[in-house]
Scaffold this motif. Structure first.
Motif, PDB file in Angstrom:
ATOM      1  N   PRO A 123      -9.235 -11.165   0.993  1.00  0.00           N
ATOM      2  CA  PRO A 123      -8.353  -9.892  -0.163  1.00  0.00           C
ATOM      3  C   PRO A 123      -7.513 -10.111   0.056  1.00  0.00           C
ATOM      4  N   PRO A 163     -16.234  -2.315   3.958  1.00  0.00           N
ATOM      5  CA  PRO A 163     -16.362  -1.842   2.615  1.00  0.00           C
ATOM      6  C   PRO A 163     -17.145  -1.007   2.257  1.00  0.00           C
ATOM      7  N   ARG A 213      -4.100  -2.141   0.679  1.00  0.00           N
ATOM      8  CA  ARG A 213      -5.027  -3.547  -0.322  1.00  0.00           C
ATOM      9  C   ARG A 213      -6.502  -3.305   0.476  1.00  0.00           C
ATOM     10  N   GLU A 214      -7.212  -4.281  -0.692  1.00  0.00           N
ATOM     11  CA  GLU A 214      -8.879  -4.317   0.312  1.00  0.00           C
ATOM     12  C   GLU A 214      -8.116  -4.964   1.873  1.00  0.00           C
ATOM     13  N   SER A 215      -7.885  -5.464   2.610  1.00  0.00           N
ATOM     14  CA  SER A 215      -8.508  -5.958   4.157  1.00  0.00           C
ATOM     15  C   SER A 215      -7.843  -4.810   4.597  1.00  0.00           C
ATOM     16  N   SER A 222      -3.371  -5.496   3.248  1.00  0.00           N
ATOM     17  CA  SER A 222      -2.285  -3.962   3.059  1.00  0.00           C
ATOM     18  C   SER A 222      -1.170  -5.407   4.125  1.00  0.00           C
ATOM     19  N   ARG A 249      -9.171  -1.364   3.855  1.00  0.00           N
ATOM     20  CA  ARG A 249     -10.609  -1.133   3.443  1.00  0.00           C
ATOM     21  C   ARG A 249     -12.174  -1.022   3.949  1.00  0.00           C
TER      22      ARG A 249
END
Length: 119
Positions: free
Chosen positions: A69, A118, A112-114, A72, A116
């Motif tokens: 992913p 899931p 970013r996704e890293s 961040s 957050r």
């Protein structure tokens, strides 16, 4: 390509953190390691990012937003720091202003996704 030779101490520190007796649930990498390399090391140790491990890197590396992913990053704003330093130096040289002690340069966090969890 031998990442350990290029980034030895930083890679060993990440390896050490990820193989500790108590598995971490987050990693904040301050050393200038490429975000793709941090992901590679995490995966080598069986971590799913962001499922098992949240990751944020202090980095100016543009590849962070293109990893899977996306990683961040916290930018320390090196250009702004350099500009502020030059301004302080010029003021000290031109005006003999010794009272200047520094300036605060804000950092920039790109979430970013890293980093957050899931849903």
């Amino acid at each position: 390509m031998c990442h350990t030779r290029l980034h030895g101490p930083a890679v060993r520190a990440v390896d050490s953190a990820l193989t500790a007796a108590e598995r971490p649930d987050a990693l904040f990498v301050v050393a200038e390691l490429s975000p793709p390399l941090v992901l590679e090391v995490a995966r080598r140790h069986g971590y799913d990012v962001p499922g098992d491990l949240l990751v944020v890197c202090v980095s100016e590396d543009g590849t962070a937003e293109h990893t899977e992913p996306p990683i961040s990053t916290l930018s320390l704003q090196p250009r702004e720091v350099a500009e502020a330093g030059i301004e302080l130096l010029v003021a000290a040289l031109e005006n003999g202003d010794e009272g200047l002690t520094g300036v605060l340069v804000p950092t920039r966090l790109l979430v970013r996704e890293s980093s957050r969890r899931p849903s």
